[in-house]
Design a protein around this motif. Structure first.
Motif, PDB file in Angstrom:
ATOM      1  N   SER A 339       0.913  -1.155  -0.017  1.00 31.35           N
ATOM      2  CA  SER A 339      -0.050  -0.191   0.189  1.00 31.35           C
ATOM      3  C   SER A 339       0.483   1.459   0.280  1.00 31.35           C
ATOM      4  CB  SER A 339      -0.806   0.154   1.000  1.00 31.35           C
ATOM      5  OG  SER A 339      -2.124  -0.769   1.076  1.00 31.35           O
ATOM      6  N   SER A 340       1.135   1.548  -1.066  1.00 35.54           N
ATOM      7  CA  SER A 340       2.422   2.517  -1.179  1.00 35.54           C
ATOM      8  C   SER A 340       1.851   3.916  -1.031  1.00 35.54           C
ATOM      9  CB  SER A 340       2.378   2.839  -2.281  1.00 35.54           C
ATOM     10  OG  SER A 340       1.992   2.901  -3.290  1.00 35.54           O
ATOM     11  N   SER A 341       0.330   4.163  -0.997  1.00 33.40           N
ATOM     12  CA  SER A 341      -0.235   5.447  -0.558  1.00 33.40           C
ATOM     13  C   SER A 341      -0.443   5.707   0.730  1.00 33.40           C
ATOM     14  CB  SER A 341      -1.907   5.528  -1.053  1.00 33.40           C
ATOM     15  OG  SER A 341      -2.795   4.564  -0.524  1.00 33.40           O
ATOM     16  N   LEU A 342      -0.203   4.518   1.576  1.00 34.40           N
ATOM     17  CA  LEU A 342      -0.469   4.733   3.134  1.00 34.40           C
ATOM     18  C   LEU A 342       0.826   5.890   3.726  1.00 34.40           C
ATOM     19  CD1 LEU A 342      -2.477   3.686   5.010  1.00 34.40           C
ATOM     20  CD2 LEU A 342      -1.290   2.080   5.974  1.00 34.40           C
ATOM     21  N   VAL A 343      -0.070   6.267   4.671  1.00 35.55           N
ATOM     22  CA  VAL A 343       0.891   7.924   5.337  1.00 35.55           C
ATOM     23  C   VAL A 343       1.152   7.208   6.913  1.00 35.55           C
ATOM     24  CG1 VAL A 343       1.166   9.871   6.121  1.00 35.55           C
ATOM     25  CG2 VAL A 343       0.601   9.114   3.758  1.00 35.55           C
ATOM     26  N   THR A 344      -0.086   7.093   7.238  1.00 36.62           N
ATOM     27  CA  THR A 344      -0.218   6.834   8.385  1.00 36.62           C
ATOM     28  C   THR A 344      -1.138   5.247   8.823  1.00 36.62           C
ATOM     29  OG1 THR A 344      -1.011   9.371   9.241  1.00 36.62           O
ATOM     30  CG2 THR A 344      -2.090   7.851  11.142  1.00 36.62           C
ATOM     31  N   LEU A 345      -0.538   4.659   9.972  1.00 36.14           N
ATOM     32  CA  LEU A 345      -1.307   3.529  10.108  1.00 36.14           C
ATOM     33  C   LEU A 345      -0.935   3.153  12.123  1.00 36.14           C
ATOM     34  CD1 LEU A 345      -2.290   0.525  10.105  1.00 36.14           C
ATOM     35  CD2 LEU A 345       0.228  -0.601   9.648  1.00 36.14           C
ATOM     36  N   ASP A 346      -2.051   3.259  12.342  1.00 29.26           N
ATOM     37  CA  ASP A 346      -2.930   3.310  13.524  1.00 29.26           C
ATOM     38  C   ASP A 346      -3.013   2.142  14.153  1.00 29.26           C
ATOM     39  OD1 ASP A 346      -1.980   3.976  16.632  1.00 29.26           O
ATOM     40  OD2 ASP A 346      -4.119   6.414  15.962  1.00 29.26           O
ATOM     41  N   LEU A 347      -2.717   1.588  14.692  1.00 31.16           N
ATOM     42  CA  LEU A 347      -3.611   0.644  15.433  1.00 31.16           C
ATOM     43  C   LEU A 347      -2.882   0.056  16.952  1.00 31.16           C
ATOM     44  CD1 LEU A 347      -2.491  -1.954  12.762  1.00 31.16           C
ATOM     45  CD2 LEU A 347      -4.073  -0.852  13.266  1.00 31.16           C
ATOM     46  N   THR A 348      -2.641   1.124  18.045  1.00 36.02           N
ATOM     47  CA  THR A 348      -2.281   1.115  19.152  1.00 36.02           C
ATOM     48  C   THR A 348      -3.342   0.928  20.111  1.00 36.02           C
ATOM     49  OG1 THR A 348      -0.621   3.047  19.062  1.00 36.02           O
ATOM     50  CG2 THR A 348      -1.801   2.885  21.125  1.00 36.02           C
ATOM     51  N   ALA A 349      -3.209   0.447  21.026  1.00 39.20           N
ATOM     52  CA  ALA A 349      -3.939  -0.863  22.510  1.00 39.20           C
ATOM     53  C   ALA A 349      -5.210  -1.172  21.814  1.00 39.20           C
ATOM     54  CB  ALA A 349      -4.637   0.823  23.094  1.00 39.20           C
ATOM     55  N   ASN A 350      -4.513  -2.328  21.053  1.00 41.20           N
ATOM     56  CA  ASN A 350      -5.920  -3.572  20.218  1.00 41.20           C
ATOM     57  C   ASN A 350      -5.587  -4.306  20.936  1.00 41.20           C
ATOM     58  OD1 ASN A 350      -7.480  -2.655  18.236  1.00 41.20           O
ATOM     59  ND2 ASN A 350      -6.323  -1.496  17.937  1.00 41.20           N
ATOM     60  N   ASN A 351      -5.470  -6.317  20.201  1.00 40.48           N
ATOM     61  CA  ASN A 351      -5.370  -6.906  21.517  1.00 40.48           C
ATOM     62  C   ASN A 351      -3.627  -7.582  19.947  1.00 40.48           C
ATOM     63  OD1 ASN A 351      -6.198  -7.023  23.856  1.00 40.48           O
ATOM     64  ND2 ASN A 351      -7.777  -7.769  22.603  1.00 40.48           N
ATOM     65  N   LEU A 352      -3.167  -7.450  19.205  1.00 35.01           N
ATOM     66  CA  LEU A 352      -2.885  -7.316  18.041  1.00 35.01           C
ATOM     67  C   LEU A 352      -1.906  -8.502  18.251  1.00 35.01           C
ATOM     68  CD1 LEU A 352      -2.512  -5.070  15.516  1.00 35.01           C
ATOM     69  CD2 LEU A 352      -4.035  -6.479  15.832  1.00 35.01           C
ATOM     70  N   THR A 353      -1.547  -9.700  18.062  1.00 36.83           N
ATOM     71  CA  THR A 353      -0.096 -11.241  18.215  1.00 36.83           C
ATOM     72  C   THR A 353       1.019 -10.670  16.995  1.00 36.83           C
ATOM     73  OG1 THR A 353      -1.787 -12.505  17.780  1.00 36.83           O
ATOM     74  CG2 THR A 353      -1.659 -11.929  19.480  1.00 36.83           C
ATOM     75  N   GLY A 354       1.682 -11.498  17.250  1.00 34.76           N
ATOM     76  CA  GLY A 354       3.297 -12.315  15.603  1.00 34.76           C
ATOM     77  C   GLY A 354       4.343 -11.116  15.506  1.00 34.76           C
ATOM     78  N   ASN A 355       4.786 -11.345  14.586  1.00 30.74           N
ATOM     79  CA  ASN A 355       5.520 -10.249  14.204  1.00 30.74           C
ATOM     80  C   ASN A 355       5.474  -9.248  13.445  1.00 30.74           C
ATOM     81  OD1 ASN A 355       7.715 -12.223  15.768  1.00 30.74           O
ATOM     82  ND2 ASN A 355       8.159 -13.302  13.822  1.00 30.74           N
ATOM     83  N   ILE A 356       6.330  -8.288  13.533  1.00 34.04           N
ATOM     84  CA  ILE A 356       5.694  -6.890  12.422  1.00 34.04           C
ATOM     85  C   ILE A 356       6.609  -7.865  11.595  1.00 34.04           C
ATOM     86  CG2 ILE A 356       6.979  -4.365  12.026  1.00 34.04           C
ATOM     87  CD1 ILE A 356       7.327  -4.085  14.904  1.00 34.04           C
ATOM     88  N   PRO A 357       5.540  -7.865  10.263  1.00 32.39           N
ATOM     89  CA  PRO A 357       5.768  -8.206   9.487  1.00 32.39           C
ATOM     90  C   PRO A 357       6.931  -7.747   8.805  1.00 32.39           C
ATOM     91  CG  PRO A 357       3.981  -6.818   8.634  1.00 32.39           C
ATOM     92  CD  PRO A 357       4.471  -7.261  10.255  1.00 32.39           C
ATOM     93  N   GLU A 358       7.686  -8.522   8.001  1.00 34.55           N
ATOM     94  CA  GLU A 358       9.122  -8.261   6.864  1.00 34.55           C
ATOM     95  C   GLU A 358       8.626  -7.293   5.665  1.00 34.55           C
ATOM     96  OE1 GLU A 358      11.286 -11.144   5.974  1.00 34.55           O
ATOM     97  OE2 GLU A 358      12.040 -11.696   8.252  1.00 34.55           O
TER      98      GLU A 358
END
Length: 684
Positions: A339-358
């Motif tokens: 997603s080359s147009s994405l400027v802001t990604l805010d997922l603060t304070a959830n229950n996300l798991t796993g790794n930060i993807p490569e």
């Protein structure tokens, strides 16, 4: 007066910029439409009249100045509707046809609004940002029967919204935001066939949202945020009403709305901006979200949404995604890949798991990444370092481990013009802006100044923790904010020396980890930094004295480490830091700590005071010895007295002594005999 002859000029099909301003030309030649490569055209300060149809074919045009001519506004500008690449249009000081505009904004007007005298030719009224404390008079509808635009925002208007505003046949823009209006939204207003933009933000409006407000076939932009609306968003599919086909913006944030989102929201194919934050919406995010191909801005933060982020969510033009403070779970959705147009990604304070993807590096336009307070684990991927636009990173309060990537020092962290930009917002164009848009120089008359275009009110805001507090950043401040927060993880290893290359960074927080080693002296290069927190780690060595050169530093903490030596000199900013900045380092000394460095750094010296202490110690030892002898003598005297008085104890005592002597004698004789036998055997 003279007519410009374009013979020969109209054959210049590769011409990119044409400036014929400041003349007295008349008659716009039709062959001007042949210059299809034009990107900038300035024909201002002439005497052109008539139609602008010759410009309809200039589809590459990005800048067009028609100022100070005799074109009819707005009739002449209909032919410019096909210029989809046009970024800046200047049309001031032309001939106004059948329109009068009243602009009184930004003053200190008080009292009643208008006298009830008809002004049929007035088309626009803007008295926003004043101090008017009154009700909106009902007679405004009859006083200005041909009103097209009414802006009363940023005042203190009270009472209800006059229902007659819904009956004004030409009213297309109504802005009553930031007042003290109460009651509900008049249904007459929602039934208007002319109203395109309705802004009622930040009032005291209450009740349920009228279903017909979503069923209008005419609304383009709807702003009801910052009120006290309650209940669910009505399901207009079950009602015998219309459908909001052409709605491009909806803002219902900061209300008390609840329930699940109706499916019809996700079927609005023209929707570009949707803001529903700070409500009580619940349930999963439906898969129909993936149908919004034109979506640019999505804010679902501070609700009760649960489940996974839809795996198909990847609008081609998405710029800002806010889903913080919900109950979303699972890994980061791979749908955002590339997603080359994405400027802001805010997922603060959830229950996300796993790794930060490569694959995070495929978000090539990403400027703000907020993943705070989740359950992410593993290492910080080095692919983050490839995001050249990245300027705010918050990975705090997770379970990340491993070292801090040294390549983070390659990030430039300069200002980002696009960080707070939302398409369709209030834009103010300067000469530099024009050069940015069209890639070439354009001379602008100083009298023109800056030009504003009215459109969207959806704003971009992010929350970032720095200086021991959480702050909201938006507008121009967001463009210049930069920071990294890696606190409250399980990071190990040394702090990379390369982080000292982040000369534009304003906040760096690596606290509450397991970092070791020394504080890099290269941190003295962080000339713009305002907050530096390295507390609660296992750092050792001395605090680099070069840090006193950080003149913008407001918050500094190295508390609770294993640092030693002297604290930095108390000058400039470091003269403002108290003991809490250094506490928890037993080997650290110097002000503002109470541990005096002279006790640890200087060699011991002989003094009169120490001699006196030595004499006192000798006296104490002598007294101890005398006391011991007296006690021993008293014990012996007690034993002999008892033996003399009691015959039984005396006989027992003598028997004990006799047995000891006998045992000792036999033991000696036995040892002598064994020694004799050993020597005799040795001789044989």
């Amino acid at each position: 007066m003279k007519i410009i002859y374009f013979s020969g000029w109209c054959d210049l099909r590769n011409l990119k910029q044409l400036d014929i301003s400041g003349n007295v030309h008349q008659g716009l030649p039709s062959c001007l439409g042949n210059l299809t490569s034009l990107r900038a055209l300035d024909i201002s300060d002439n005497q052109f009249t008539g139609s602008l149809a010759p410009l309809a074919n200039l589809t590459s045009l990005r800048f067009l100045s028609l100022s100070r001519n005799h074109f009819q506004v707005p009739l002449s500008f209909i032919s410019l509707a096909n210029l989809t690449d046009l970024k800046i249009l200047l049309r001031d000081e032309n001939k106004l046809v059948m329109e009068e505009e009243l602009f009184l904004m930004g003053n200190s007007f008080k009292g009643p609004l208008f006298p009830p005298i008809p002004y049929p030719d007035v088309s626009s009224i803007d008295i926003s940002n004043n101090k008017i404390q009154a009700q909106i008079p009902v007679y405004i509808c009859s006083t200005f029967p041909h009103l097209e635009r009414l802006l009363l925002s940023l005042n203190s208007f009270k009472g209800n919204i006059p229902p007659c505003l819904g009956g004004m046949s030409q009213l297309s823009l109504l802005d009553l935001s930031n007042n003290q209006l109460s009651g509900g939204v008049p249904e007459e207003l929602t039934m208007s066939s002319s109203l395109k933009i309705l802004r009622l933000s930040n009032n005291n409006l209450t009740g349920k949202v009228v279903p017909t407000i979503f069923a209008s076939n005419y609304f383009l932009k709807l702003y009801l945020d910052g009120n006290n609306f309650v209940g669910e968003i009505p399901d207009i599919d079950s009602l015998n009403v219309g459908f909001p086909y052409f709605l491009t913006e909806i803002d219902l944030s900061n209300n008390n709305l609840s329930g699940k989102l109706p499916r019809w929201i996700w079927n609005m194919s023209y929707l570009e901006r949707l803001a529903l934050s700070n409500n009580h919406f619940e349930g999963s995010i439906p898969m129909e979200l993936c149908n919004l191909d034109l979506l640019e801005f999505l804010d679902l933060s501070q609700n009760n949404f649960s489940g996974y982020i839809p795996s198909c969510f990847n609008p081609p033009n998405i710029q800002h995604v806010h889903m913080s403070r919900n109950r979303l779970s699972g890994p980061l959705t791979p749908s955002l890949y590339n997603s080359s147009s994405l400027v802001t990604l805010d997922l603060t304070a959830n229950n996300l798991t796993g790794n930060i993807p490569e694959w995070i590096n495929t978000l090539s336009g990403l400027s703000v990444l907020l993943l705070k307070a989740n359950h992410l684990e593993g290492r910080i991927p080095v692919q983050l370092c490839k995001l050249c636009s990245l300027s705010i990173i918050d990975l705090s309060q997770n379970k990340l481990s491993g070292p801090i990537p040294s390549c983070l020092g390659n990030l430039t962290f300069g200002s980002s013009y696009d960080k707070s930009l939302i398409s369709g917002g209030y834009y103010y164009f300067s000469e530099q802006d024009i050069q940015k848009y069209i890639g070439m120089e354009v001379n602008m008359d100083q009298s023109v100044g800056s030009h504003s275009v009215f459109s969207s009110k959806v704003k971009e805001w992010i929350e970032f923790t720095t200086k021991r507090g959480s702050y909201r950043y938006g507008s121009d401040i967001l463009d210049y904010m930069s920071g990294i927060d890696l606190s409250c993880n399980k990071l190990t290893g040394e702090i990379p020396f390369e982080l000292g290359n982040l000369s534009e960074i304003r906040s760096l927080n690596c606290s509450h980890n397991k970092l070791i080693g020394v504080i890099p002296s290269s941190f003295s290069n962080l000339k713009q930094i305002e907050s530096l927190d390295l507390s609660y780690n296992n750092l050792s060595g001395r605090i680099p004295i070069q840090l006193v050169e950080l003149n913008f530093l407001e918050v500094f903490s190295v508390a609770h480490n294993d640092l030693s030596g002297k604290t930095p000199e108390r000058k400039a900013q470091f003269g403002t830091f108290d003991e809490s900045s250094y506490e928890g380092n037993p080997l650290l000394c110097g002000p503002p700590l109470h541990n005096n460095c002279s006790n640890t750094d200087s060699p011991p010296t002989v003094s009169t005071e120490s001699d006196d202490e030595g004499e006192d110690n000798l006296l104490d030892m002598s007294a101890f010895c005398v006391s011991l002898l007296i006690s021993f003598a008293a014990v012996l005297l007690g034993i002999f007295s008892s033996l003399c008085i009691n015959p039984y104890w005396r006989n027992a005592w003598f028997s004990f002594i006799e047995d000891c002597i006998t045992t000792c004698r036999f033991s000696i004789v036995g040892n002598v005999f064994e020694l004799y036998i050993f020597r005799r055997n040795a001789q044989l």
